[in-house]
Design an enzyme around this catalytic site. Structure first.
Site, PDB file in Angstrom:
ATOM      1  N   GLY A 227       0.804  -1.219   0.000  1.00 29.67           N
ATOM      2  CA  GLY A 227       0.000   0.000   0.000  1.00 29.67           C
ATOM      3  C   GLY A 227       0.835   1.266   0.000  1.00 29.67           C
ATOM      4  O   GLY A 227       0.569   2.203  -0.764  1.00 29.67           O
TER       5      GLY A 227
ATOM      6  N   ARG B 270       4.600 -20.257  -0.559  1.00 29.63           N
ATOM      7  CA  ARG B 270       5.469 -19.130  -0.886  1.00 29.63           C
ATOM      8  C   ARG B 270       6.890 -19.394  -0.409  1.00 29.63           C
ATOM      9  O   ARG B 270       7.087 -19.889   0.692  1.00 29.63           O
ATOM     10  CB  ARG B 270       4.950 -17.857  -0.230  1.00 29.63           C
ATOM     11  CG  ARG B 270       5.869 -16.665  -0.411  1.00 29.63           C
ATOM     12  CD  ARG B 270       5.293 -15.409   0.190  1.00 29.63           C
ATOM     13  NE  ARG B 270       5.276 -15.417   1.634  1.00 29.63           N
ATOM     14  CZ  ARG B 270       6.333 -15.174   2.409  1.00 29.63           C
ATOM     15  NH1 ARG B 270       7.517 -14.947   1.866  1.00 29.63           N
ATOM     16  NH2 ARG B 270       6.220 -15.177   3.717  1.00 29.63           N
TER      17      ARG B 270
ATOM     18  N   ARG C 196       9.438 -24.389   3.242  1.00 27.36           N
ATOM     19  CA  ARG C 196       8.712 -24.279   4.501  1.00 27.36           C
ATOM     20  C   ARG C 196       7.686 -25.374   4.732  1.00 27.36           C
ATOM     21  O   ARG C 196       7.585 -25.923   5.821  1.00 27.36           O
ATOM     22  CB  ARG C 196       7.978 -22.948   4.531  1.00 27.36           C
ATOM     23  CG  ARG C 196       8.952 -21.834   4.602  1.00 27.36           C
ATOM     24  CD  ARG C 196       8.286 -20.517   4.530  1.00 27.36           C
ATOM     25  NE  ARG C 196       9.318 -19.514   4.771  1.00 27.36           N
ATOM     26  CZ  ARG C 196       9.124 -18.212   4.712  1.00 27.36           C
ATOM     27  NH1 ARG C 196       7.929 -17.748   4.406  1.00 27.36           N
ATOM     28  NH2 ARG C 196      10.107 -17.385   4.947  1.00 27.36           N
TER      29      ARG C 196
HETATM   30  C1  FAD Z   1       6.945 -12.324  11.381  1.00 20.95           C
HETATM   31  C2  FAD Z   1       6.949 -12.259   9.888  1.00 20.95           C
HETATM   32  C3  FAD Z   1       8.151 -12.238   9.187  1.00 20.95           C
HETATM   33  C4  FAD Z   1       8.151 -12.182   7.805  1.00 20.95           C
HETATM   34  N1  FAD Z   1       9.347 -12.170   7.153  1.00 20.95           N
HETATM   35  C5  FAD Z   1       9.359 -12.087   5.812  1.00 20.95           C
HETATM   36  C6  FAD Z   1      10.598 -12.037   5.101  1.00 20.95           C
HETATM   37  O1  FAD Z   1      11.674 -12.080   5.688  1.00 20.95           O
HETATM   38  N2  FAD Z   1      10.561 -11.941   3.765  1.00 20.95           N
HETATM   39  C7  FAD Z   1       9.400 -11.884   3.075  1.00 20.95           C
HETATM   40  O2  FAD Z   1       9.428 -11.758   1.861  1.00 20.95           O
HETATM   41  N3  FAD Z   1       8.216 -11.909   3.714  1.00 20.95           N
HETATM   42  C8  FAD Z   1       8.170 -12.027   5.059  1.00 20.95           C
HETATM   43  N4  FAD Z   1       6.954 -12.061   5.711  1.00 20.95           N
HETATM   44  C9  FAD Z   1       5.716 -11.865   4.962  1.00 20.95           C
HETATM   45  C10 FAD Z   1       5.521 -10.390   4.648  1.00 20.95           C
HETATM   46  O3  FAD Z   1       5.973  -9.604   5.722  1.00 20.95           O
HETATM   47  C11 FAD Z   1       4.076 -10.003   4.391  1.00 20.95           C
HETATM   48  O4  FAD Z   1       3.480 -10.913   3.533  1.00 20.95           O
HETATM   49  C12 FAD Z   1       3.995  -8.636   3.718  1.00 20.95           C
HETATM   50  O5  FAD Z   1       4.726  -7.696   4.443  1.00 20.95           O
HETATM   51  C13 FAD Z   1       2.573  -8.166   3.561  1.00 20.95           C
HETATM   52  O6  FAD Z   1       2.583  -6.839   3.089  1.00 20.95           O
HETATM   53  P1  FAD Z   1       1.253  -6.123   2.652  1.00 20.95           P
HETATM   54  O7  FAD Z   1       1.653  -4.755   2.240  1.00 20.95           O
HETATM   55  O8  FAD Z   1       0.535  -6.945   1.669  1.00 20.95           O
HETATM   56  O9  FAD Z   1       0.344  -6.077   3.949  1.00 20.95           O
HETATM   57  P2  FAD Z   1       0.595  -5.551   5.445  1.00 20.95           P
HETATM   58  O10 FAD Z   1       1.973  -5.119   5.680  1.00 20.95           O
HETATM   59  O11 FAD Z   1       0.002  -6.571   6.338  1.00 20.95           O
HETATM   60  O12 FAD Z   1      -0.259  -4.248   5.533  1.00 20.95           O
HETATM   61  C14 FAD Z   1      -1.640  -4.247   5.631  1.00 20.95           C
HETATM   62  C15 FAD Z   1      -2.109  -2.835   5.735  1.00 20.95           C
HETATM   63  O13 FAD Z   1      -3.513  -2.811   5.583  1.00 20.95           O
HETATM   64  C16 FAD Z   1      -4.098  -2.057   6.599  1.00 20.95           C
HETATM   65  N5  FAD Z   1      -5.442  -2.615   6.799  1.00 20.95           N
HETATM   66  C17 FAD Z   1      -5.816  -3.903   6.909  1.00 20.95           C
HETATM   67  N6  FAD Z   1      -7.141  -4.004   7.003  1.00 20.95           N
HETATM   68  C18 FAD Z   1      -7.619  -2.749   6.956  1.00 20.95           C
HETATM   69  C19 FAD Z   1      -8.922  -2.199   7.003  1.00 20.95           C
HETATM   70  N7  FAD Z   1     -10.001  -2.949   7.089  1.00 20.95           N
HETATM   71  N8  FAD Z   1      -9.035  -0.842   6.946  1.00 20.95           N
HETATM   72  C20 FAD Z   1      -7.941  -0.040   6.829  1.00 20.95           C
HETATM   73  N9  FAD Z   1      -6.699  -0.528   6.756  1.00 20.95           N
HETATM   74  C21 FAD Z   1      -6.541  -1.858   6.817  1.00 20.95           C
HETATM   75  C22 FAD Z   1      -3.177  -2.155   7.769  1.00 20.95           C
HETATM   76  O14 FAD Z   1      -3.360  -1.043   8.606  1.00 20.95           O
HETATM   77  C23 FAD Z   1      -1.835  -2.144   7.063  1.00 20.95           C
HETATM   78  O15 FAD Z   1      -1.449  -0.809   6.815  1.00 20.95           O
HETATM   79  C24 FAD Z   1       6.940 -12.138   7.096  1.00 20.95           C
HETATM   80  C25 FAD Z   1       5.742 -12.170   7.799  1.00 20.95           C
HETATM   81  C26 FAD Z   1       5.741 -12.278   9.173  1.00 20.95           C
HETATM   82  C27 FAD Z   1       4.440 -12.450   9.889  1.00 20.95           C
END
Ligand code: FAD
Ligand code: FES
Lengths: 637, 263
Positions: free
Chosen positions: A45, A435, A330
């Site tokens: 985002g 993944r 994994r």
């Molecule tokens: C502990 C951990 C370690 C990880 N390590 C790795 C790694 O080393 N390498 C890798 O590639 N991936 C890793 N991952 C996976 C990766 O971090 C996530 O898949 C990725 O960051 C998701 O990004 P995103 O932007 O899609 O969503 P997110 O970062 O989850 O962001 C979601 C956003 O949506 C907003 N939101 C959600 N619902 C609503 C709503 N209803 N209204 C308004 N806002 C909302 C939240 O506020 C947030 O801003 C890891 C995951 C975890 C849990």
């Protein structure tokens, strides 16, 4: 419903290039006439909002935390992949593409995955330019590490805080655009529904989490970047606030939900310590580079690890998968851990744990080197368990980590609801049934920086949208529905907290739709979830009011949506009578317990369509066609 | 775990229904606390019990619960994030306390962080400091190859030390003046230490420091409490660096922005 993935014609390697030329452009002077809503400020985002604003669009961005910088992406530890081949070890766009397709067990769309691999190299360039402090070698060049499921070293990292640093880069770009006036950031705002006008997504309804006010925002297109739904299991490595509400509300308004049962269980997490447990902590997979996984050979061996001689240890990953060893993907590493614990060979309280042992590496490299590589992870482990992993092996166990499933999108990342685009973990597009490590950060940033800013232009240039404001009656109608739902939650006045329902649902999902799934278990869950949902609506107790900050109410709304999602996940898992990636059906395994995929019957993405309250969703299949790789049994032996 | 290992804790928690309302400390007994619980899990347990009793649960901010998002943050017995060094509230475990302890729990207190409810405060002023200049202007698309500019490892490492800031605001809460200097200096140092950050270095320092003043954060008199409270152990040396950059920027004649006409 007919699904059209809009994959461009031509050879795989030329598709994206050609497509970029074919996409209609919005002329620079006209861009400022369009408003785009971006829900979510994680990697996907924030990068999308910043990049679209740089192009000239008006962007409104939303997140539920107090600051966009806190999105769950911040917690990613290990790293981000890119096919730079800086190590000269034979990496290439093609190899990253192939590893990702194979890692996903041949359940992802070739064209999307190839584009992802292609874009990966530009992500690193972009992040370096923004000042992301990636790890460097003494010569000043970028350092790499290897990660599960790959035999080349292509993972870029910033200590154990890669997600944090990448997100701060995107967040800073976002704030730069806020200052310039291109983005209006709405934090502590939760999207509770989507508004469609004439069949197109034209806005959202949000609740201001401080005042409780329900408000509408109109736009020309909506982008969901709301992350994954792993918290349907209650315990997961996700941040506590992660939820499915935005995706689920969109699903109920017409966006198809694809492969909901494809969830990833991460092999290296700190085991559960008690029933108050609120979340599980991941120990980055990068630890498997230097840690060796083992359990005692004998079941019930309760000796402290140091007292168990080498000959009585079973390094089961090295034994079963000699070529990948501790770096097996994994899903495979997780199932292997479950298997040894089921045999009674697990360690630690309750016997649900295996050792991850650094003794050999510490001996070989010295404690200082290990501390430099993983210091913060070791500290985190020590803080949680009160044990020192420099001296005793870590105890780890698999935990829910990532959701490959999500809203169905075409090559342009648009859902089946015109105007509604979905990026990052919230969509289903690139990871198939499993993944690979360090690929989610890559996908989130590929979608946000490089794909959506272009494809949204094509939509806006061709859609011929009449002006629509929040005074449109559809907004009033959806606002009323949202307020009605809030009133219903507050009005149930039952006896149980939303949290207790969430725990119960999570436990059921983990047992029946977790690491191993069976027709009997899934059928049982399918009978129990609707009953639990009914009980929720009649017996939930949500204290407080709707017109102030109310965290119980926020949580209750999310649990209500998890209740519906959980059921769909079980149906999807039941319908998919094969084992692939993270989806393991006990009925479909080889003699030595490996997953048995069925390409003749299940080589498709399962996309589910909402059919109204109480009616089962309808299934549409998007056949997956592999023109460039040969479907093979995934072997890491 | 055997029943005997559990503790009886009393918490005195700041309760405030809303931004404009008054607040007060309210005492709650929490029996059955396991030393393995995190501090926030103890509050979860208390909240479940309050909910069961028909009382309003305590509002507090949290999300990742692993010390990285910066969302949590409580004054615990008057100390930001509690008694353990380099530990966020969510990473604090009950084994740091003893059976029978009375623990006072309050929100961050600072003019720039108004309380929204109970333990929840508004920290958006920190975002505005970043918006005023805490970035490198590198619009998407134009970046050269990642290895085009080698960055000496020490510079990269030092930049990373400063970049580790999680933006929790503990430094502000701990500072007797309510200053955001450590937060601001951490960003100025992170970007200013890297070759990529040089072009905007002085302009960045100037606008961020000015924004910090506009947001009603106090001024820095080098008490050093911020460094003590910082869960990521950001060094106060960053403040020296910030002051240096700021002074150099302030001494330079203002650069007139070139007018961007049509081309
Ligand atoms: C502990 C951990 C370690 C990880 N390590 C790795 C790694 O080393 N390498 C890798 O590639 N991936 C890793 N991952 C996976 C990766 O971090 C996530 O898949 C990725 O960051 C998701 O990004 P995103 O932007 O899609 O969503 P997110 O970062 O989850 O962001 C979601 C956003 O949506 C907003 N939101 C959600 N619902 C609503 C709503 N209803 N209204 C308004 N806002 C909302 C939240 O506020 C947030 O801003 C890891 C995951 C975890 C849990
Ligand atoms: S909850 Fe994220 S740092 Fe504490």
């Amino acid at each position: 419903m007919e699904l059209n993935a809009k994959v461009p014609a031509g050879p795989l390697a030329d598709k994206w290039e050609r497509h970029q030329f074919d996409l209609k452009l919005v002329n620079p002077a006209n861009k400022r006439k369009f408003t785009v809503i971006v829900v979510g400020s994680g990697l996907a985002g924030a990068s999308a909002a910043a990049s679209m604003s740089e192009l000239g669009y008006n962007v409104k961005c939303f997140c539920f935390q107090d600051s966009p910088r806190r999105a769950h992406s911040i917690a990613a530890q290990g790293g981000i992949n890119a096919a730079k081949n800086y190590q000269n070890d034979g990496d290439s766009v093609w190899r990253l593409f192939y590893d990702t397709i194979k890692g996903g067990d041949f359940r992802a769309r070739e064209a999307n995955v190839y584009r992802l691999a292609e874009i990966s190299v530009r992500i690193i360039d972009q992040c370096v330019a923004q000042g992301v402090p990636f790890a460097r070698e003494y010569g000043g060049f970028l350092a790499n590490r290897s990660f599960g499921g790959a035999q080349v070293s292509r993972t870029f990292y910033a200590r154990g805080q890669t997600g944090q640093q990448l997100l701060l880069g995107a967040y800073q770009a976002l704030e730069k655009e806020v200052q310039r006036g291109g983005v209006v950031m709405n934090s502590r705002s939760e999207m509770l529904d989507i508004v469609t006008v004439d069949g197109r997504a034209r806005g959202i309804v949000v609740r201001d989490l401080v005042t409780g006010q329900v408000e509408s925002h109109a736009a020309d297109a909506v982008v969901l970047a709301t992350g994954g739904y792993g918290n349907v299991f209650y315990l997961s490595t996700n941040a506590r606030g992660c939820n499915v509400t935005a995706s689920w509300r969109a699903h109920r308004r017409g966006a198809l939900f694809a492969n909901p049962c494809f969830t990833q269980i991460h092999p290296t997490c700190i085991p559960v310590s008690g029933d108050y447990q609120s979340k599980l902590t991941l120990m980055s997979e990068s630890l498997r580079n230097d840690g060796r996984v083992w359990v005692p050979v004998k079941a019930g061996d309760r000796r402290p690890p140091g007292d168990i001689p080498e000959a009585e240890r079973d390094y089961y990953l090295e034994r079963k998968y000699p070529s990948f060893g501790n770096l097996a993907p994994r899903d495979i590493a997780s199932r292997a851990a479950k298997e040894v614990c089921d045999e009674g060979r697990g360690v630690g309280p309750g016997g649900r744990g295996v050792y991850l042992d650094f003794a050999a590496s510490i001996q070989r490299l010295g404690e200082a080197k290990i501390a430099e590589r993983y210091g913060n992870l070791f500290d985190m482990y020590r803080r949680i368990t009160d044990e020192n992993p420099y001296q005793v092996p870590m105890r780890i166990y698999p935990a829910v980590h990532y959701t490959m499933g999500g809203l169905w999108v075409d090559y342009n990342l648009m859902s089946t609801l015109p105007g509604l685009h979905v990026i990052g973990e919230a969509n289903f597009s690139d990871h198939g049934a499993n993944r690979l490590g360090a690929s989610a950060l890559m996908q989130g940033l590929a979608d946000g920086y490089f794909v959506i800013p272009l494809t949204i232009g094509d939509y806006l240039a061709t859609a011929k949208l009449p002006p629509v404001g929040t005074d449109h009656p559809e907004f009033r109608r959806v606002e009323a529905e949202v307020s009605g739902r809030i009133a219903r939650l507050l009005g149930a006045k039952g006896r149980r907290s939303a949290d207790s329902f969430h725990r119960e649902l999570g436990k059921l999902m983990w047992e029946k739709c977790g690491m191993a799934r069976s027709a009997a278990g899934l059928t049982e869950a399918l009978a129990r979830i609707p009953a639990l949902r009914e009980e929720f609506w009649s017996d939930v107790h949500v204290p407080g009011s709707g017109t102030a900050l109310n965290q119980s109410l926020e949580h209750a709304g999310r649990v209500a949506d998890f209740m519906e999602l959980g059921e769909l996940m079980c149906r999807d898992a039941l319908e998919r009578e094969e084992s692939c990636g993270g989806h393991f059906r006990v009925e479909h395994q080889t003699e030595d317990g490996e997953a048995r995929r069925d390409d003749t019957r299940f080589c498709y993405a399962a996309a589910w369509e909402w059919a109204g309250e109480g009616a089962p969703q309808g299934l549409t299949r998007e056949p997956l066609q592999f023109d460039n790789v040969t479907l093979s049994a995934r072997s890491y032996k | 775990m055997s029943h005997d290992d559990t503790m009886q804790i009393t918490v005195r928690v700041w309760r405030q229904p809303g931004p404009a309302a008054g607040g007060a400390l309210v005492s709650y007994d929490v029996p059955g606390v396991s030393p393995e619980m995190s501090f926030l899990e103890m509050l979860d347990v208390l909240n479940e019990r309050l909910t069961e009793r028909g009382e309003l649960p305590i509002a507090f901010d949290h999300d990742c619960r692993e010390g990285i998002c910066g969302m949590c943050g409580l004054m615990i017995n008057g100390v930001a994030h509690g008694p353990e060094k380099a530990t966020t509230t969510c990473q604090l475990h009950m084994r740091s306390f003893r059976n029978g302890d009375v623990i006072t729990v309050e929100p961050w207190r600072a003019t720039a962080f108004p309380v929204l409810a109970d333990l929840v405060v508004d920290r958006r002023a920190l975002d505005r400091i970043i918006a005023s200049g805490g970035f490198i202007s590198a619009p998407t698309g134009g970046a050269p190859d990642g290895n085009a500019i080698p960055v000496p490892k020490p510079a990269a490492d030092q930049a990373m030390d400063a970049a580790a800031c999680i933006g929790c605001g503990a430094c502000v809460a701990a500072c007797p003046n309510g200053s955001a200097s450590l937060f601001t200096a951490a960003k100025i140092s992170h970007l200013g230490l890297l070759p990529q950050g040089q072009a905007e270095r002085f302009r960045r320092a100037l606008s961020m420091v000015q924004q910090m003043d506009l947001e009603h954060f106090g001024s820095c008199t080098l008490y050093g409490e911020c460094q003590e409270a910082c869960p990521k152990e950001i060094s106060i040396d960053t403040i020296t660096r910030m002051n240096g950059d700021f002074l150099r920027a302030a001494a330079q004649p203002p650069v007139r922005e070139a007018a961007t006409g049509s081309i």
